[in-house]
Design a protein around this motif. Structure first.
Motif, PDB file in Angstrom:
ATOM      1  N   SER A 124       0.834  -1.211   0.000  1.00  0.00           N
ATOM      2  CA  SER A 124       0.000   0.000   0.000  1.00  0.00           C
ATOM      3  C   SER A 124       0.862   1.251   0.000  1.00  0.00           C
ATOM      4  CB  SER A 124      -0.913   0.002   1.233  1.00  0.00           C
ATOM      5  OG  SER A 124      -1.706  -1.161   1.303  1.00  0.00           O
ATOM      6  N   ASP A 125       1.900   1.258   0.823  1.00  0.00           N
ATOM      7  CA  ASP A 125       2.790   2.420   0.894  1.00  0.00           C
ATOM      8  C   ASP A 125       3.497   2.650  -0.438  1.00  0.00           C
ATOM      9  OD1 ASP A 125       2.067   2.716   3.549  1.00  0.00           O
ATOM     10  OD2 ASP A 125       3.844   1.685   4.327  1.00  0.00           O
ATOM     11  N   VAL A 126       3.917   1.564  -1.092  1.00  0.00           N
ATOM     12  CA  VAL A 126       4.607   1.681  -2.379  1.00  0.00           C
ATOM     13  C   VAL A 126       3.648   2.205  -3.448  1.00  0.00           C
ATOM     14  CG1 VAL A 126       5.736   0.386  -4.227  1.00  0.00           C
ATOM     15  CG2 VAL A 126       6.333  -0.072  -1.841  1.00  0.00           C
ATOM     16  N   LEU A 127       2.440   1.674  -3.493  1.00  0.00           N
ATOM     17  CA  LEU A 127       1.476   2.113  -4.501  1.00  0.00           C
ATOM     18  C   LEU A 127       1.127   3.586  -4.331  1.00  0.00           C
ATOM     19  CD1 LEU A 127      -0.961  -0.944  -4.671  1.00  0.00           C
ATOM     20  CD2 LEU A 127       0.914  -0.365  -6.222  1.00  0.00           C
ATOM     21  N   ASP A 128       1.096   4.060  -3.109  1.00  0.00           N
ATOM     22  CA  ASP A 128       0.771   5.464  -2.868  1.00  0.00           C
ATOM     23  C   ASP A 128       1.795   6.416  -3.476  1.00  0.00           C
ATOM     24  OD1 ASP A 128      -1.688   5.476  -1.651  1.00  0.00           O
ATOM     25  OD2 ASP A 128      -0.910   5.453   0.398  1.00  0.00           O
ATOM     26  N   ARG A 129       2.975   5.910  -3.795  1.00  0.00           N
ATOM     27  CA  ARG A 129       4.020   6.763  -4.373  1.00  0.00           C
ATOM     28  C   ARG A 129       4.027   6.735  -5.901  1.00  0.00           C
ATOM     29  NH1 ARG A 129       6.906   4.427   0.107  1.00  0.00           N
ATOM     30  NH2 ARG A 129       8.016   2.945  -1.251  1.00  0.00           N
ATOM     31  N   HIS A 130       3.154   5.943  -6.511  1.00  0.00           N
ATOM     32  CA  HIS A 130       3.117   5.859  -7.970  1.00  0.00           C
ATOM     33  C   HIS A 130       2.406   7.078  -8.569  1.00  0.00           C
ATOM     34  CE1 HIS A 130       4.195   1.520  -9.149  1.00  0.00           C
ATOM     35  NE2 HIS A 130       4.717   1.764  -7.969  1.00  0.00           N
ATOM     36  N   PRO A 131       2.835   7.525  -9.744  1.00  0.00           N
ATOM     37  CA  PRO A 131       2.233   8.728 -10.349  1.00  0.00           C
ATOM     38  C   PRO A 131       0.722   8.629 -10.549  1.00  0.00           C
ATOM     39  CG  PRO A 131       4.290   8.201 -11.458  1.00  0.00           C
ATOM     40  CD  PRO A 131       4.008   7.052 -10.519  1.00  0.00           C
ATOM     41  N   TRP A 132       0.200   7.456 -10.938  1.00  0.00           N
ATOM     42  CA  TRP A 132      -1.238   7.331 -11.189  1.00  0.00           C
ATOM     43  C   TRP A 132      -2.065   7.556  -9.927  1.00  0.00           C
ATOM     44  CZ3 TRP A 132      -3.340   3.807  -8.023  1.00  0.00           C
ATOM     45  CH2 TRP A 132      -2.539   2.752  -7.579  1.00  0.00           C
ATOM     46  N   ARG A 133      -1.429   7.383  -8.779  1.00  0.00           N
ATOM     47  CA  ARG A 133      -2.156   7.522  -7.503  1.00  0.00           C
ATOM     48  C   ARG A 133      -2.726   8.936  -7.337  1.00  0.00           C
ATOM     49  NH1 ARG A 133      -4.383   9.051  -3.793  1.00  0.00           N
ATOM     50  NH2 ARG A 133      -4.239   8.475  -1.588  1.00  0.00           N
ATOM     51  N   ARG A 134      -2.073   9.920  -7.983  1.00  0.00           N
ATOM     52  CA  ARG A 134      -2.532  11.308  -7.842  1.00  0.00           C
ATOM     53  C   ARG A 134      -3.902  11.536  -8.477  1.00  0.00           C
ATOM     54  NH1 ARG A 134       3.109  12.230  -8.881  1.00  0.00           N
ATOM     55  NH2 ARG A 134       2.705  12.565 -11.106  1.00  0.00           N
ATOM     56  N   MET A 135      -4.324  10.621  -9.348  1.00  0.00           N
ATOM     57  CA  MET A 135      -5.658  10.747  -9.938  1.00  0.00           C
ATOM     58  C   MET A 135      -6.756  10.399  -8.947  1.00  0.00           C
ATOM     59  SD  MET A 135      -5.431   9.178 -13.775  1.00  0.00           S
ATOM     60  CE  MET A 135      -4.823   7.548 -13.271  1.00  0.00           C
ATOM     61  N   MET A 136      -6.407   9.645  -7.914  1.00  0.00           N
ATOM     62  CA  MET A 136      -7.400   9.119  -6.997  1.00  0.00           C
ATOM     63  C   MET A 136      -7.764  10.138  -5.914  1.00  0.00           C
ATOM     64  SD  MET A 136      -7.898   6.156  -8.281  1.00  0.00           S
ATOM     65  CE  MET A 136      -7.063   5.401  -9.680  1.00  0.00           C
ATOM     66  N   THR A 137      -9.052  10.418  -5.803  1.00  0.00           N
ATOM     67  CA  THR A 137      -9.516  11.294  -4.735  1.00  0.00           C
ATOM     68  C   THR A 137      -9.253  10.661  -3.375  1.00  0.00           C
ATOM     69  OG1 THR A 137     -11.272  12.060  -6.206  1.00  0.00           O
ATOM     70  CG2 THR A 137     -11.501  12.574  -3.863  1.00  0.00           C
ATOM     71  N   HIS A 138      -9.454   9.366  -3.305  1.00  0.00           N
ATOM     72  CA  HIS A 138      -9.169   8.591  -2.091  1.00  0.00           C
ATOM     73  C   HIS A 138      -8.562   7.258  -2.526  1.00  0.00           C
ATOM     74  CE1 HIS A 138     -11.670  11.305   0.351  1.00  0.00           C
ATOM     75  NE2 HIS A 138     -12.582  11.213  -0.614  1.00  0.00           N
ATOM     76  N   ALA A 139      -7.777   6.670  -1.646  1.00  0.00           N
ATOM     77  CA  ALA A 139      -7.251   5.314  -1.876  1.00  0.00           C
ATOM     78  C   ALA A 139      -7.428   4.513  -0.597  1.00  0.00           C
ATOM     79  CB  ALA A 139      -5.783   5.359  -2.284  1.00  0.00           C
ATOM     80  N   PHE A 140      -8.131   3.409  -0.705  1.00  0.00           N
ATOM     81  CA  PHE A 140      -8.395   2.551   0.444  1.00  0.00           C
ATOM     82  C   PHE A 140      -7.761   1.188   0.214  1.00  0.00           C
ATOM     83  CE2 PHE A 140     -11.928   5.583   0.361  1.00  0.00           C
ATOM     84  CZ  PHE A 140     -11.830   6.103   1.649  1.00  0.00           C
ATOM     85  N   TYR A 141      -6.965   0.762   1.172  1.00  0.00           N
ATOM     86  CA  TYR A 141      -6.284  -0.525   1.114  1.00  0.00           C
ATOM     87  C   TYR A 141      -6.759  -1.385   2.275  1.00  0.00           C
ATOM     88  CZ  TYR A 141      -3.124   2.209  -1.852  1.00  0.00           C
ATOM     89  OH  TYR A 141      -2.594   3.027  -2.822  1.00  0.00           O
ATOM     90  N   SER A 142      -6.926  -2.663   1.993  1.00  0.00           N
ATOM     91  CA  SER A 142      -7.506  -3.565   2.991  1.00  0.00           C
ATOM     92  C   SER A 142      -6.716  -3.603   4.295  1.00  0.00           C
ATOM     93  CB  SER A 142      -7.617  -4.978   2.409  1.00  0.00           C
ATOM     94  OG  SER A 142      -6.350  -5.433   1.951  1.00  0.00           O
ATOM     95  N   ALA A 143      -5.387  -3.557   4.216  1.00  0.00           N
ATOM     96  CA  ALA A 143      -4.595  -3.635   5.440  1.00  0.00           C
ATOM     97  C   ALA A 143      -4.863  -2.442   6.352  1.00  0.00           C
ATOM     98  CB  ALA A 143      -3.107  -3.722   5.111  1.00  0.00           C
ATOM     99  N   ARG A 144      -5.105  -1.279   5.759  1.00  0.00           N
ATOM    100  CA  ARG A 144      -5.402  -0.087   6.558  1.00  0.00           C
ATOM    101  C   ARG A 144      -6.837  -0.109   7.077  1.00  0.00           C
ATOM    102  NH1 ARG A 144      -2.657   4.381   2.451  1.00  0.00           N
ATOM    103  NH2 ARG A 144      -0.537   3.497   2.483  1.00  0.00           N
ATOM    104  N   LEU A 145      -7.742  -0.654   6.259  1.00  0.00           N
ATOM    105  CA  LEU A 145      -9.140  -0.776   6.682  1.00  0.00           C
ATOM    106  C   LEU A 145      -9.349  -1.949   7.635  1.00  0.00           C
ATOM    107  CD1 LEU A 145     -10.969  -0.304   3.238  1.00  0.00           C
ATOM    108  CD2 LEU A 145     -10.528   1.439   4.989  1.00  0.00           C
ATOM    109  N   GLN A 146      -8.442  -2.914   7.563  1.00  0.00           N
ATOM    110  CA  GLN A 146      -8.530  -4.175   8.308  1.00  0.00           C
ATOM    111  C   GLN A 146      -9.755  -4.988   7.888  1.00  0.00           C
ATOM    112  OE1 GLN A 146      -7.986  -3.004  12.535  1.00  0.00           O
ATOM    113  NE2 GLN A 146      -5.857  -3.645  12.259  1.00  0.00           N
ATOM    114  N   VAL A 147     -10.077  -4.877   6.619  1.00  0.00           N
ATOM    115  CA  VAL A 147     -11.146  -5.688   6.038  1.00  0.00           C
ATOM    116  C   VAL A 147     -10.895  -5.791   4.541  1.00  0.00           C
ATOM    117  CG1 VAL A 147     -12.691  -3.713   5.659  1.00  0.00           C
ATOM    118  CG2 VAL A 147     -13.646  -6.017   5.895  1.00  0.00           C
ATOM    119  N   CYS A 148     -11.155  -6.961   3.973  1.00  0.00           N
ATOM    120  CA  CYS A 148     -10.920  -7.216   2.552  1.00  0.00           C
ATOM    121  C   CYS A 148     -12.226  -7.295   1.779  1.00  0.00           C
ATOM    122  CB  CYS A 148     -10.172  -8.551   2.363  1.00  0.00           C
ATOM    123  SG  CYS A 148      -8.464  -8.569   2.911  1.00  0.00           S
TER     124      CYS A 148
END
Length: 208
Positions: A124-148
């Motif tokens: 999740s941390d690595v993906l947040d640094r990718h250029p395409w991530r800036r298009m996303m208003t929000h980004a939710f990852y299961s590990a941070r939500l603690q639910v898949c």
């Protein structure tokens, strides 16, 4: 909201990462990971062990160490643990430029994009640094939500963040049919993505 977006009848697109934006790992990448794990020459057995504990890892219930100790059946040691985590992460970070291009067009047209992905903390941390991530208003990852996904709570987090009052004006895109079925039960529009960017373009066709 632009007239084109209004015609699309969409306020938000909630998009999965792996299998949509992200390319699936190659056999060579799997073999590299198995080699790093010092696994015997049996890739299917390694993949079975890899996936058996993955949901708990993706949900943030297992640390890197606990996950790999479960996969291997023993403590890998600090150095090998770092190598395993890095090789694992590398498998999931190649993106499909064709999909990114479609999403860039939608984003430029004024459509809100939200990422909802099953992924462990480090990825999740690595993906947040990718250029395409800036298009996303929000980004939710299961590990941070603690639910898949396909747990309904995962979709609810994303829906609450978008502020979309009408789920029928939200398109959910995922490569797994079970995740799409769960979203559809909550009233969202869905696209079961099977690797053809033209399908995503068609789902957003009123934007053209």
């Amino acid at each position: 909201m632009t007239p084109a977006i209004a015609q699309a009848g969409l306020d938000v697109v909630i998009v999965d990462y792996n299998g949509v934006i992200g390319l699936q790992p190659t056999t060579d990448q799997w073999l590299r990971l198995a080699h790093t794990a010092l696994w015997p020459d049996d890739l299917p057995a390694f993949q079975n062990a890899f996936w058996n504990a993955r949901s708990a890892y993706d949900a943030g219930q297992l640390s890197d160490l606990a996950y790999w100790a479960t996969v291997l059946g023993h403590h890998p040691g600090a150095r090998r643990l770092r190598e395993l985590r890095d090789a694992d992460t590398d498998m999931w970070t190649s993106t499909d430029d064709r999909v990114v291009e479609v999403l860039e067009y939608a984003h430029a047209s004024g459509l809100s994009l939200v990422l909802l992905s099953n992924a462990p903390h480090h990825l999740s941390d690595v993906l947040d640094r990718h250029p395409w991530r800036r298009m996303m208003t929000h980004a939710f990852y299961s590990a941070r939500l603690q639910v898949c996904k396909p747990d309904p709570a995962a979709y609810q987090y994303a829906m609450n963040a978008t502020g979309a009052a009408d789920p029928d004006r939200v398109l959910f895109v995922d490569d797994r049919a079970d995740n799409c079925h769960a979203a559809r039960r909550l009233g969202l529009r869905t696209l079961h993505y099977t690797g053809r960017p033209t399908d995503l373009t068609a789902a957003l066709q009123p934007l053209n």
